[in-house]
Design a protein around this motif. Structure first.
Motif, mmCIF file in Angstrom:
data_model
loop_
_atom_site.group_PDB
_atom_site.id
_atom_site.type_symbol
_atom_site.label_atom_id
_atom_site.label_comp_id
_atom_site.label_asym_id
_atom_site.label_seq_id
_atom_site.Cartn_x
_atom_site.Cartn_y
_atom_site.Cartn_z
ATOM 1 N N ILE A 51 0.840 -1.201 0.000
ATOM 2 C CA ILE A 51 0.000 0.000 0.000
ATOM 3 C C ILE A 51 0.873 1.249 0.000
ATOM 4 C CG2 ILE A 51 -1.626 1.349 1.388
ATOM 5 C CD1 ILE A 51 -2.923 -1.316 2.206
ATOM 6 N N ASN A 52 1.883 1.268 0.847
ATOM 7 C CA ASN A 52 2.784 2.432 0.900
ATOM 8 C C ASN A 52 3.439 2.671 -0.457
ATOM 9 O OD1 ASN A 52 2.168 2.690 3.608
ATOM 10 N ND2 ASN A 52 4.044 1.696 4.319
ATOM 11 N N GLN A 53 3.844 1.585 -1.105
ATOM 12 C CA GLN A 53 4.497 1.712 -2.410
ATOM 13 C C GLN A 53 3.540 2.275 -3.460
ATOM 14 O OE1 GLN A 53 5.306 -1.834 -4.848
ATOM 15 N NE2 GLN A 53 7.437 -1.146 -4.986
ATOM 16 N N TYR A 54 2.302 1.777 -3.501
ATOM 17 C CA TYR A 54 1.345 2.242 -4.506
ATOM 18 C C TYR A 54 0.962 3.701 -4.278
ATOM 19 C CZ TYR A 54 0.891 -2.688 -5.722
ATOM 20 O OH TYR A 54 1.149 -3.977 -6.111
ATOM 21 N N ILE A 55 0.832 4.086 -3.006
ATOM 22 C CA ILE A 55 0.533 5.490 -2.708
ATOM 23 C C ILE A 55 1.656 6.379 -3.226
ATOM 24 C CG2 ILE A 55 0.307 7.177 -0.830
ATOM 25 C CD1 ILE A 55 -1.157 5.004 0.766
ATOM 26 N N LYS A 56 2.883 5.963 -2.985
ATOM 27 C CA LYS A 56 4.041 6.750 -3.405
ATOM 28 C C LYS A 56 4.188 6.791 -4.921
ATOM 29 C CE LYS A 56 9.076 7.010 -2.752
ATOM 30 N NZ LYS A 56 10.249 6.373 -2.087
ATOM 31 N N MET A 57 3.914 5.660 -5.585
ATOM 32 C CA MET A 57 4.136 5.562 -7.022
ATOM 33 C C MET A 57 3.046 6.243 -7.841
ATOM 34 S SD MET A 57 5.506 1.640 -7.571
ATOM 35 C CE MET A 57 5.288 1.774 -9.352
ATOM 36 N N TYR A 58 1.795 6.028 -7.462
ATOM 37 C CA TYR A 58 0.706 6.371 -8.362
ATOM 38 C C TYR A 58 -0.070 7.645 -8.016
ATOM 39 C CZ TYR A 58 1.500 1.701 -10.200
ATOM 40 O OH TYR A 58 2.081 0.598 -10.746
ATOM 41 N N LEU A 59 -0.316 7.880 -6.743
ATOM 42 C CA LEU A 59 -1.175 9.017 -6.401
ATOM 43 C C LEU A 59 -0.611 10.374 -6.826
ATOM 44 C CD1 LEU A 59 -2.883 8.051 -3.025
ATOM 45 C CD2 LEU A 59 -3.705 7.806 -5.357
ATOM 46 N N PRO A 60 0.722 10.580 -6.797
ATOM 47 C CA PRO A 60 1.228 11.878 -7.278
ATOM 48 C C PRO A 60 0.960 12.118 -8.765
ATOM 49 C CG PRO A 60 2.868 10.813 -5.895
ATOM 50 C CD PRO A 60 1.806 9.796 -6.171
ATOM 51 N N LEU A 61 0.740 11.066 -9.540
ATOM 52 C CA LEU A 61 0.520 11.208 -10.983
ATOM 53 C C LEU A 61 -0.948 11.434 -11.341
ATOM 54 C CD1 LEU A 61 2.799 8.318 -12.313
ATOM 55 C CD2 LEU A 61 3.329 10.769 -12.240
ATOM 56 N N ILE A 62 -1.832 11.180 -10.383
ATOM 57 C CA ILE A 62 -3.265 11.219 -10.686
ATOM 58 C C ILE A 62 -3.787 12.647 -10.674
ATOM 59 C CG2 ILE A 62 -5.541 10.489 -9.888
ATOM 60 C CD1 ILE A 62 -3.912 8.196 -10.984
ATOM 61 N N ASP A 63 -4.524 13.010 -11.714
ATOM 62 C CA ASP A 63 -5.256 14.274 -11.737
ATOM 63 C C ASP A 63 -6.498 14.077 -10.871
ATOM 64 O OD1 ASP A 63 -7.004 16.405 -12.378
ATOM 65 O OD2 ASP A 63 -6.077 16.642 -14.353
ATOM 66 N N LEU A 64 -6.579 14.790 -9.772
ATOM 67 C CA LEU A 64 -7.636 14.541 -8.794
ATOM 68 C C LEU A 64 -9.032 14.849 -9.315
ATOM 69 C CD1 LEU A 64 -5.945 15.700 -5.462
ATOM 70 C CD2 LEU A 64 -6.138 13.399 -6.432
ATOM 71 N N ARG A 65 -9.121 15.557 -10.405
ATOM 72 C CA ARG A 65 -10.439 15.726 -11.024
ATOM 73 C C ARG A 65 -10.988 14.390 -11.501
ATOM 74 N NH1 ARG A 65 -9.157 20.087 -15.566
ATOM 75 N NH2 ARG A 65 -7.252 18.805 -15.629
ATOM 76 N N MET A 66 -10.090 13.471 -11.797
ATOM 77 C CA MET A 66 -10.483 12.172 -12.337
ATOM 78 C C MET A 66 -10.611 11.102 -11.261
ATOM 79 S SD MET A 66 -8.231 12.216 -15.864
ATOM 80 C CE MET A 66 -9.104 10.811 -16.577
ATOM 81 N N VAL A 67 -10.715 11.561 -10.009
ATOM 82 C CA VAL A 67 -10.939 10.672 -8.869
ATOM 83 C C VAL A 67 -12.267 11.043 -8.227
ATOM 84 C CG1 VAL A 67 -10.103 9.917 -6.604
ATOM 85 C CG2 VAL A 67 -8.473 10.439 -8.445
ATOM 86 N N SER A 68 -13.078 10.028 -7.957
ATOM 87 C CA SER A 68 -14.358 10.266 -7.294
ATOM 88 C C SER A 68 -14.434 9.445 -6.017
ATOM 89 C CB SER A 68 -15.525 9.880 -8.217
ATOM 90 O OG SER A 68 -16.768 10.212 -7.632
#
Length: 376
Positions: free
Chosen positions: A239-256
């Motif tokens: 979980i820590n790895q995925y948070i670090k790898m992916y969440l910084p790349l996500i445009d938060l408009r595209m998260v619901s």
């Protein structure tokens, strides 16, 4: 032809293992290459948290000193314990169109598994569900996504000749973003919001850390995906790895995010612009210009298609239409951002709960992939 199978035992050989896929699919218009550095991390016991509960070895097939195939042999002990099985997985399998090569590779995995007490062989599967899985059996003329496998049509032919049988299928859908959300869909979504006292939330960057939303989202995924085929619960390290790898790349408009009246997270939908073409242009490398192609697709000139990465709904809400709320929120965002199509990740063919959520988007099933099984 005398095929020699050799276990990867050096960094140089691991590089050869990774690069074989790039060479085999060089110039193919539908294959999407992985990033080399990501693959190095995936295969490293020091960098991949999945090795907390997995063991693996990697094998190369040679013909007269020329590499003609590769395969990973993996045991996910957590999944085996969860599902009461003794299975060795084969993953990252690639080979030229020669049955002697594919047989030698799979025999190596079988022998490796037998030595460790396994009773069956399944694949293609990765370490966990977060890795690409399933051999493509339909949709060879469709562009792949960054999180799936592309393979030539002869692959499944080899599997069947070698005595492997269907274990399970996944299907994928391509959907047109509607110009206008149907009034009936809007009305139903608003009723669900009121009936269950739910609210749609848009995240802010600082909230992810301050209010621990990254952790909460992956806890939800663990709960929602627990009944799915072969799933093994993500560890905290993963979980820590995925948070670090992916969440910084996500445009938060595209998260619901959907929460109940007490603020508990009950559903999440994460999407992003398709990186398939950008990854093809990068050719597996971040340097010298691979990073530019990726950043351009994410933030500058987005493609017309988006990837629906993760959709998770708390089990007790899965039959109540809550997943429709995610797209009630996201479709206007997609319209505003100029997307024309969305593409789902693989979904189990019998997962009708998930597939029903795409109905408003007029889904077209355009790919199918399969996990094969053989007793040892």
């Amino acid at each position: 032809m005398a095929i020699i199978i050799k276990k990867v035992s050096s960094k140089k050989e691991l590089k050869t293992f990774i690069r074989f896929n790039y060479e085999l699919y060089k110039g193919n218009p539908y294959s999407v290459p992985d990033l080399y550095d990501d693959m190095l991390g995936t295969f490293s016991p020091k960098k991949n948290p999945a090795f907390e509960f997995c063991e693996a070895d990697y094998f190369l097939a040679y013909d007269n000193n020329k590499v003609v195939g590769r395969v990973a042999a993996i045991i996910n002990h957590r999944a085996n314990e969860t599902w009461n099985k003794k299975e060795v997985r084969f993953g990252w399998i690639d080979f030229i169109d020669d049955e002697e090569v594919s047989k030698a590779l799979l025999d190596a995995v079988a022998q490796w598994g037998k030595e460790r007490g396994m009773e069956a062989m399944v694949g293609p599967l990765g370490f966990t569900d977060m890795d690409a899985e399933g051999m493509l059996i339909e949709g060879y003329d469709q562009l792949g996504t960054m999180s799936t496998i592309y393979n030539y049509p002869y692959y499944p032919q080899h599997m069947e000749k070698l005595g492997f049988e269907k274990e399970i299928d996944w299907v994928e859908f391509k959907m047109k973003v509607p110009d206008v959300i149907p009034e009936k869909f809007v009305r139903i979504s608003e009723i669900i919001l009121q009936k269950y006292k739910l609210k749609i939330k848009k995240l802010k960057r600082k909230e992810i850390k301050e209010k621990n939303y990254g952790q909460r989202i992956f806890d939800l995924i663990n709960e929602a995906y627990a009944p799915l085929y072969g799933y093994s619960k993500m560890t905290q390290g993963q979980i820590n790895q995925y948070i670090k790898m992916y969440l910084p790349l996500i445009d938060l408009r595209m998260v619901s995010i959907i929460e109940d009246e007490a603020g508990n997270l009950i559903a999440a939908g994460i999407s992003m612009p398709s990186l398939s073409v950008a990854l093809q242009k990068a050719k597996g490398k971040m340097l010298p210009f691979g990073w530019y192609h990726l950043l351009k697709a994410l933030f500058i000139k987005r493609p017309k298609i988006l990837d629906l990465l993760l959709v998770g709904v708390k089990p007790e809400y899965q039959s109540k239409g809550v997943n429709a709320l995610l797209f009630y929120d996201l479709i206007p965002v997609y319209q505003q951002m100029g997307f024309e199509y969305g593409e789902s990740n693989p979904e189990l063919e019998d997962n009708k709960k998930v597939q029903s959520q795409w109905s408003v988007l007029n889904p077209e099933q355009h790919k199918r992939r399969r996990a094969y099984k053989k007793m040892l």
